[in-house]
Design a protein around this motif. Sequence first.
Motif, PDB file in Angstrom:
ATOM      1  N   CYS A  60      -0.970  -1.313  15.796  1.00 45.57           N
ATOM      2  CA  CYS A  60       0.025  -0.294  15.463  1.00 45.57           C
ATOM      3  C   CYS A  60       1.228  -0.439  16.402  1.00 45.57           C
ATOM      4  CB  CYS A  60      -0.563   1.108  15.585  1.00 45.57           C
ATOM      5  SG  CYS A  60      -2.014   1.406  14.539  1.00 45.57           S
ATOM      6  N   SER A  95      -7.137   1.833  -2.260  1.00 48.40           N
ATOM      7  CA  SER A  95      -8.335   1.774  -1.419  1.00 48.40           C
ATOM      8  C   SER A  95      -9.616   1.594  -2.217  1.00 48.40           C
ATOM      9  CB  SER A  95      -8.431   3.041  -0.572  1.00 48.40           C
ATOM     10  OG  SER A  95      -8.422   4.195  -1.389  1.00 48.40           O
ATOM     11  N   VAL A 131       0.849  -1.196   0.000  1.00 49.66           N
ATOM     12  CA  VAL A 131       0.000   0.000   0.000  1.00 49.66           C
ATOM     13  C   VAL A 131       0.885   1.247   0.000  1.00 49.66           C
ATOM     14  CG1 VAL A 131      -1.886  -1.155   1.193  1.00 49.66           C
ATOM     15  CG2 VAL A 131      -0.141   0.035   2.513  1.00 49.66           C
ATOM     16  N   HIS A 132       0.274   2.347  -0.373  1.00 50.45           N
ATOM     17  CA  HIS A 132       0.949   3.645  -0.314  1.00 50.45           C
ATOM     18  C   HIS A 132       0.682   4.267   1.044  1.00 50.45           C
ATOM     19  CE1 HIS A 132       1.908   7.870  -1.145  1.00 50.45           C
ATOM     20  NE2 HIS A 132       2.691   7.400  -2.108  1.00 50.45           N
ATOM     21  N   HIS A 133       1.679   4.998   1.545  1.00 50.99           N
ATOM     22  CA  HIS A 133       1.544   5.576   2.885  1.00 50.99           C
ATOM     23  C   HIS A 133       0.310   6.469   3.012  1.00 50.99           C
ATOM     24  CE1 HIS A 133       2.688   7.309   6.728  1.00 50.99           C
ATOM     25  NE2 HIS A 133       2.524   8.510   6.206  1.00 50.99           N
ATOM     26  N   GLU A 162       4.576  -0.969   3.204  1.00 52.56           N
ATOM     27  CA  GLU A 162       4.971   0.086   2.292  1.00 52.56           C
ATOM     28  C   GLU A 162       6.171  -0.380   1.472  1.00 52.56           C
ATOM     29  OE1 GLU A 162       5.260   3.903   4.218  1.00 52.56           O
ATOM     30  OE2 GLU A 162       3.722   3.354   5.686  1.00 52.56           O
ATOM     31  N   TYR A 210      -0.943  -2.839  10.849  1.00 47.52           N
ATOM     32  CA  TYR A 210      -0.734  -1.548  10.180  1.00 47.52           C
ATOM     33  C   TYR A 210       0.692  -1.424   9.667  1.00 47.52           C
ATOM     34  CZ  TYR A 210      -1.740   3.385   9.261  1.00 47.52           C
ATOM     35  OH  TYR A 210      -1.957   4.606   8.655  1.00 47.52           O
ATOM     36  N   GLU A 211       1.622  -2.022  10.393  1.00 40.66           N
ATOM     37  CA  GLU A 211       2.991  -2.219   9.927  1.00 40.66           C
ATOM     38  C   GLU A 211       3.319  -3.692  10.122  1.00 40.66           C
ATOM     39  OE1 GLU A 211       2.689   1.694  12.260  1.00 40.66           O
ATOM     40  OE2 GLU A 211       2.510  -0.420  12.782  1.00 40.66           O
ATOM     41  N   LEU A 258      -0.137  -4.783   6.119  1.00 39.41           N
ATOM     42  CA  LEU A 258       0.060  -3.677   5.181  1.00 39.41           C
ATOM     43  C   LEU A 258       1.539  -3.329   5.142  1.00 39.41           C
ATOM     44  CD1 LEU A 258      -2.947  -1.361   6.176  1.00 39.41           C
ATOM     45  CD2 LEU A 258      -2.905  -3.312   4.607  1.00 39.41           C
ATOM     46  N   ASP A 310      -2.437   6.240   1.516  1.00 40.70           N
ATOM     47  CA  ASP A 310      -3.687   5.528   1.241  1.00 40.70           C
ATOM     48  C   ASP A 310      -3.981   4.452   2.288  1.00 40.70           C
ATOM     49  OD1 ASP A 310      -5.936   5.275  -0.476  1.00 40.70           O
ATOM     50  OD2 ASP A 310      -5.072   3.497  -1.403  1.00 40.70           O
ATOM     51  N   LYS A 311      -3.119   4.303   3.294  1.00 40.33           N
ATOM     52  CA  LYS A 311      -3.251   3.185   4.240  1.00 40.33           C
ATOM     53  C   LYS A 311      -4.563   3.222   5.009  1.00 40.33           C
ATOM     54  CE  LYS A 311       0.421   1.426   6.491  1.00 40.33           C
ATOM     55  NZ  LYS A 311       1.639   1.403   7.343  1.00 40.33           N
ATOM     56  N   ASP A 312      -4.920   4.398   5.512  1.00 37.23           N
ATOM     57  CA  ASP A 312      -6.125   4.476   6.338  1.00 37.23           C
ATOM     58  C   ASP A 312      -7.382   4.162   5.529  1.00 37.23           C
ATOM     59  OD1 ASP A 312      -4.640   5.212   8.606  1.00 37.23           O
ATOM     60  OD2 ASP A 312      -4.628   7.306   7.973  1.00 37.23           O
TER      61      ASP A 312
END
Length: 505
Positions: free
Chosen positions: A366, A490, A343-345, A464, A434-435, A462, A347-349
């Motif tokens: 997190c 997303s 994912v792109h930073h 990056e 999340y990471e 997810l 666009d993560k949420d």
Amino acid sequence: MVASTSMPPCRGRMRPVGMPSSANSAAASASSPGATTTNSEVRATPQVYQLDRRSGPIGGRHPVRPVHPERRARPGTMSSDMSEHARPKGAPRRRRRPPKPAEYRTPASTATTVDTPYEPTGFRELGVPEEVDRGLHAAGFAAPFAIQTKAIPVALEGKDVCGRARTGSGKTLAFGVPMLARLDGEAAPRRPLGLVLVPTRELALQVAEVLVPVAAGCDRTVLPVYGGASRHQQIDELARGVDVVVATPLRLIDLLKENELDLSGVQIVVLDEADRMADDGFTPQVEWILRKCTAPRQTMLFSATLDGDVGHLVARYMTDPVEVAIDAPTDTVGTMYHLFLAVHHMDKDRVVASIASGFAKTIVFCQTKRTCDRVEHNLQDLGVKAAAIHGDLAQASRERALKRFTDGELTVLVATDVAARGIDIDDIGAVVHYEPAGDAKDYLHRSGRTARAGRDGWAVTLAEYNQHTQVRILQRALRLDLAPPVEVFSNNPKLKDLHQFRSAD
């Protein structure tokens, strides 16, 4: 010239305000040449000065006016109230108000009670006494899980048990049922008969909530003892006598050092999630507590792994333990699906929000507390019912957020590893990293919150662009197929139905 900063300079003459004219003339005569005044007369009328804001500033500053002694503390003002209620020097301290009734003495169980007439459950076939089985029936437990089937018969014989099982496999009843069945006698004040050590406050509450309705069937009491809750109420409850204490290490040590608790009569000790306590550096504290349990005892230990510091605890504090395992050391639930997404930073949420829309309950892990708060706010801005739990929040706030999540008021719970340890909710559809997790052990503990009680579950990581190497390391450690993360945005419709990623393979 020396400038004073204690009081602003004042123009004009200072004279007493509100005093009778005779007093004014006496003050004037006293200040006139040739007048004689004794020291006692001077001390008899001390003056207190304050800024006079009624006449407005003079030259940019307010004049100063004295306060008459009779007007210094008027009834009903803060100064008079403080002087009236202040404790005189040397007087005994006031007695503390009696504590409010402790609501957590018998915490509400999450299990649904059954009002139907008693019928023996599947636990009865394992040798569980009828009074304990009645409690299991009332709490809605009908049949044992695999770990319970293997551990309960061994524990009922009084042998030490060393269980290897993942989070959510039913460990609580695996040690709780034989503990309640084997306790002998009545607990004296501050001298419990059973002790359960857990790594977190949340797990202490959840273990107590499972055991309380079962303990009620055999006339036993269970008390969670943890930091963040009222220490005085916990002390008062212990003074009344508690059969089983479910505690975190630090609060328990605090009570032991203050002689509010005595473990010399403990008959059964349980170490739940021992590997997590070891990972958090609690091994010395756990050993210190075990040395306080001086009576002959039965010890049960449950952990996802049995190596390292956990193996040291087994070798030193357990006697000929019987190992019970229902899975391999690095195995996860058979119905858990692993998905790694690139994912792109920025666009993560939105990706998290899309994934959460396909499940009733989702947990997002997190690395830091600050990230938790940021993700929570971003998800709420996207219309997602989310809340965060981490160590900087008050215990009451964490419990309230966890209860709302359990009751279905929230769809997403954002948490750190420490705050989420011990969360025992069966219907979590997905766990989102999340990471990427730091290692395979953290990944297994995080992901173990889903795929419970025979339900399917998803563990989504997810990553990056600079985290793909971590993904490969995790895949090797977990013995998963080595594959690069799937790049998504997303607006990808597959995020709302993750099973489409499997069909695409």
